[in-house]
Design a protein around this motif. Structure first.
Motif, PDB file in Angstrom:
ATOM      1  N   GLY A 183      14.069  65.126  52.245  1.00  0.00           N
ATOM      2  CA  GLY A 183      15.390  65.103  51.616  1.00  0.00           C
ATOM      3  C   GLY A 183      16.284  66.204  52.150  1.00  0.00           C
ATOM      4  N   ALA A 184      15.709  67.406  52.285  1.00  0.00           N
ATOM      5  CA  ALA A 184      16.509  68.534  52.782  1.00  0.00           C
ATOM      6  C   ALA A 184      17.018  68.257  54.190  1.00  0.00           C
ATOM      7  N   THR A 185      16.104  67.780  55.083  1.00  0.00           N
ATOM      8  CA  THR A 185      16.520  67.502  56.464  1.00  0.00           C
ATOM      9  C   THR A 185      17.583  66.417  56.499  1.00  0.00           C
ATOM     10  N   LEU A 186      17.366  65.375  55.653  1.00  0.00           N
ATOM     11  CA  LEU A 186      18.287  64.241  55.671  1.00  0.00           C
ATOM     12  C   LEU A 186      19.690  64.666  55.273  1.00  0.00           C
ATOM     13  N   PHE A 187      19.784  65.473  54.236  1.00  0.00           N
ATOM     14  CA  PHE A 187      21.117  65.826  53.746  1.00  0.00           C
ATOM     15  C   PHE A 187      21.706  67.022  54.452  1.00  0.00           C
ATOM     16  N   ALA A 188      20.876  67.752  55.242  1.00  0.00           N
ATOM     17  CA  ALA A 188      21.435  68.897  55.961  1.00  0.00           C
ATOM     18  C   ALA A 188      21.899  68.497  57.343  1.00  0.00           C
ATOM     19  N   SER A 189      21.006  67.847  58.137  1.00  0.00           N
ATOM     20  CA  SER A 189      21.381  67.579  59.532  1.00  0.00           C
ATOM     21  C   SER A 189      21.762  66.130  59.796  1.00  0.00           C
ATOM     22  N   TRP A 190      21.407  65.200  58.902  1.00  0.00           N
ATOM     23  CA  TRP A 190      21.604  63.783  59.219  1.00  0.00           C
ATOM     24  C   TRP A 190      22.498  63.109  58.197  1.00  0.00           C
ATOM     25  N   VAL A 191      23.492  63.839  57.688  1.00  0.00           N
ATOM     26  CA  VAL A 191      24.311  63.258  56.610  1.00  0.00           C
ATOM     27  C   VAL A 191      25.105  62.079  57.122  1.00  0.00           C
ATOM     28  N   LEU A 192      25.704  62.224  58.336  1.00  0.00           N
ATOM     29  CA  LEU A 192      26.584  61.157  58.827  1.00  0.00           C
ATOM     30  C   LEU A 192      25.831  59.845  59.032  1.00  0.00           C
TER      31      LEU A 192
END
Lengths: 165, 431, 168
Positions: C133-142
């Motif tokens: 979740g952290a990776t998804l919302f930090a680096s892959w939001v777009l």
């Protein structure tokens, strides 16, 4: 022309929410449950077979019986009215000449297949001699083979009426 | 693995298996008995072993024996996929049993530096496991119903599949809003969160903090486990038994048991997420361990009262009407059970006295607290199972289009609304 | 050692399920093999310590996709004679294997050489929901938001297609 406005039920918010109705239903069931759990004797239940039913009246259509006249002879004259009226076709009669001289005919074989019988009482209504009655008050017939459930003339004559005439 | 870890894991697995499997006869008995008492009649009360009726539980064991010894009959019109037809009930049963395995029964034990979870599967993603494996249960219904080659089974299967699928959405949305509130997917952490207090005096149980999510979750679980009022799948008066029509003996028993295990796990998940799980209302585990001496003293006083009241109730109710002369061994049974209960009371009092007056070690206190928490869990579980059963015998069945309407038109938007409100409140409170 | 055994068993189920899915004559056996393959794949995710992917695979692939496929099979209820006959199934599959073999060999060689470099030890939080979740919302939001737009388009498309029959 008179117009009558009919109120539609179930459109108020309280009805469409359905939860207040569920709550009221749960209150009713919960009261019944707690009352019966608290005191099991408040449940009005017949403990069969220790207790027998107490509401058998003289109109109750139990097992059949063949009646006798005052002098002890069989009333039935094998007229086949009951066998003809029976909707289930469960009465099997064979007529024979009467030996005790009271009437012309008597049944040599009178069998009722109680597995086929629907206990409707048409045979009792059809009989012109009041020979067959269903007032024995017997509601439970037990047997272990199919043949045990076919009642022959001797068994039917032996059944006693449960009520006064 | 150390001995402590081995003992705890084995014990948890045994406890979970017992709770899931031994609960089935108890649930069947409860269902029939409560159904009878609600409808102003008594349930089953004649089957006995040497005079011991135990309220009618023996009837459930008689049912199990009958199902085991019934003739295994494979209908002749099922030509294709016989193996899958036989396997389908096993899939439902295994899925239901596995879904129960991540429920915690007591708080984590800390023994010599290790953290030992009292869960059959000591994983920390409990709620996701329950959702995933619960979804597997529908597969068995779909396969079994389709391969039965029967019109009624087809109708039941269609209804089961679409209903199960429709209600997974409100279920997931309610779970998401709870995940937002608790900030964890671990059942143990959820229960620990619920030991706080809200407004100073109410316990911060899920039902107090998120009542809408509780309603959504409960309704969705009623629909997922095909319990009334959502039992349109096994209509009984409409489509014989739906997908279970062509199954006999052990195959039907597997479906039947799978349904009751699913109801049990649904109740377990509801109490873990919304009613504080294995905790007593205001005491967290640490507080309980510290004050276990006083708690034991209180139990020493309360337990005799409870057992005395139970013995009085039992002697009064395990009897027939005074007009009958023959009581079928009920008074003998009441006497024997009284003696057994009194012996248990003495043993319990000794144990409580040891914990109240002697100085037990930290390990013993922890184990005792775990046992108390397991007992609390079982009591709450039984209460919720009774709630499921009372709702079944209160409400009439919903029609299938009403079920779908409720799931898609009302519960789905409510679930989304709940997530928005929860997110706004959390961000507002947090900042 | 035990990991290898588990991997081989799972691989057996996966390959068996996948081949059953394409060779089965009836749709129901195809769906059953698909389910077996998806469960084996979930097991492989679990073997790789990916707890979230394991659960997501079970939830989505088995709990949603297979349930929906089965629902369609049950509702559409195609009778035997409308299923197309495949007389040369074995020959066609063998031809497909022969054609695809060089491409698969190329991919395997590429992956082997690319990942032959040293493997750093994975952190404890590898594969857990929190780290993903952290990776998804930090680096892959777009990409995340774009995928949600894609899902929205799919939803609207499904609604439009299912309504078209009503109007005509």
């Amino acid at each position: 022309m008179k117009i009558r406005v009919v109120q539609r039920h179930g459109t108020a918010l309280k009805d469409r929410l359905y939860l207040p109705a569920i709550w009221q239903g749960l209150k009713i069931t919960a009261t019944h449950l707690l009352k019966n759990v608290g005191d099991i004797k408040s449940v009005d239940v017949l403990e069969y077979p220790e207790e027998q039913p107490s509401d058998i009246t003289n109109r109750y259509r139990g097992l059949h019986r063949l009646t006798h006249r005052e002098d002890g002879s069989v009333r039935c004259v094998a007229c086949y009215m009951c066998a003809t009226a029976c909707p289930a076709g469960c009465i099997f009669i064979e007529a024979a000449e009467r030996t005790d001289g009271v009437d012309e005919k008597m049944p040599s074989r009178f069998a009722i297949d109680t597995l086929e019988c629907v206990f409707c009482g048409y045979c009792v209504e059809a009989c012109p001699c009041d020979a067959i009655r269903m007032d024995t008050g017997i509601f439970s017939l037990i047997g272990s083979r199919r043949e045990d459930f076919v009642l022959e003339k001797e068994q039917l004559l032996a059944h006693k009426g449960a009520f006064d005439e | 693995m150390s001995t402590a870890a081995l003992i705890v894991t084995l014990g948890s697995v045994v406890l979970a298996a017992l709770l899931a499997l031994m609960m089935i006869p108890v649930l069947v008995w409860l269902e029939r008995r409560i159904a009878g008492l609600i409808q102003d009649r008594v349930g089953p009360n004649r089957t006995n072993i040497m005079g011991f009726r135990l309220g009618g539980v023996i009837q459930s064991f008689a049912d199990v024996i009958k199902l085991v010894f019934k003739e295994e009959y494979y209908p002749g019109h099922i030509q294709t996929g016989r193996a899958l037809y036989i396997l389908a009930p096993a899939i439902t049963f295994s899925a239901a049993l596995l879904a129960f395995m991540t429920i915690p029964f007591a708080d984590t034990l800390h023994v010599s530096g290790e953290a030992l979870r009292i869960q059959a599967l000591p994983v920390d993603y409990g709620i996701l496991w329950y959702l995933a494996i619960g979804a597997l249960g529908i597969i068995g219904v779909l396969f079994g119903g389709w391969l039965s080659h029967n019109k009624y089974a087809l109708l039941g299967t269609q209804r089961a599949g679409s209903m199960g699928l429709s209600y997974e959405l409100p279920l997931g949305l309610a779970v998401v809003s709870m995940l937002l509130t608790y900030n964890t997917i671990d059942f143990n952490a959820m229960v620990a969160w619920q030991t706080q207090t809200v407004l100073g005096f109410l316990p911060a149980w899920g039902v107090v903090v998120q009542p809408l999510a509780f309603i959504l979750f409960s309704v969705a679980l009623f629909a997922e486990t095909n319990r009334a009022p959502f039992n349109v799948v096994e209509g009984e008066s409409e489509i014989v038994s739906g997908h279970m029509t062509e199954f006999s003996a052990m195959k039907f028993a597997l479906y039947f048991m799978g349904e009751y295990i699913a109801m049990n796990s649904a109740a377990a998940v509801i109490i873990t997420m919304f009613f504080g799980g294995y905790q007593l209302p205001y005491l967290s585990s640490a507080e309980l361990i510290e004050s276990f001496g006083t708690f034991s003293l209180a139990l020493m006083v309360i337990t005799p009262l409870i057992i005395y009241a139970f013995i009085r109730w039992m002697r009064r109710n395990n009897d027939v009407r005074s007009t009958l002369s023959h009581d079928g061994g009920r008074r003998f049974e009441a006497r024997v059970l009284t003696i057994v209960l009194l012996i248990k009371l003495v043993v319990l009092e000794l144990i409580f006295a040891y914990f109240a007056f002697a100085q037990p070690s930290a390990l013993q206190t922890q184990i005792a607290v775990a046992v108390v928490q397991i007992a609390v869990f079982i009591v709450k579980l039984m209460l919720f199972n009774i709630f499921f059963i009372v709702v079944r015998w209160t409400l009439p069945r919903f029609r299938f289009d009403q079920v779908q309407r409720l799931g898609w038109y009302y519960l789905l938007p409510l679930g989304l609304l709940n997530i928005f409100i929860t997110a706004i409140v959390i961000v507002g409170v947090g900042s | 050692m035990s990991e290898s055994i588990i991997f081989y068993v799972l691989a057996l189920f996966l390959i068996g399920g996948a081949s059953g899915m394409i060779t089965a004559r009836r749709t129901i056996f195809s769906a059953a093999s698909f389910m077996l393959a998806m469960i084996a794949l979930a097991g492989m995710f679990a073997l790789l310590n990916q707890s979230f992917l394991f659960l997501a695979q079970l939830l989505v692939a088995v709990g949603a996709i297979i349930t929906l496929s089965m629902l369609v099979i049950v509702s559409v209820n195609i009778s035997e004679r409308y299923i197309p006959k495949e007389p040369h199934l074995g020959r066609d599959l063998l031809l497909g294997v022969v054609i695809a073999a060089p491409i698969v060999a190329l991919i395997i060689t590429a992956l082997r050489t690319h990942f032959a470099a040293s493997f750093a030890p994975i952190p404890d939080t590898f594969g857990t929901l929190a780290s993903i979740g952290a990776t998804l919302f930090a680096s892959w939001v777009l990409p995340f938001e774009l995928i949600s737009l894609l899902l929205l388009a799919a939803l609207i498309g499904a609604v439009v297609i299912s309504r078209k029959g009503e109007r005509s």
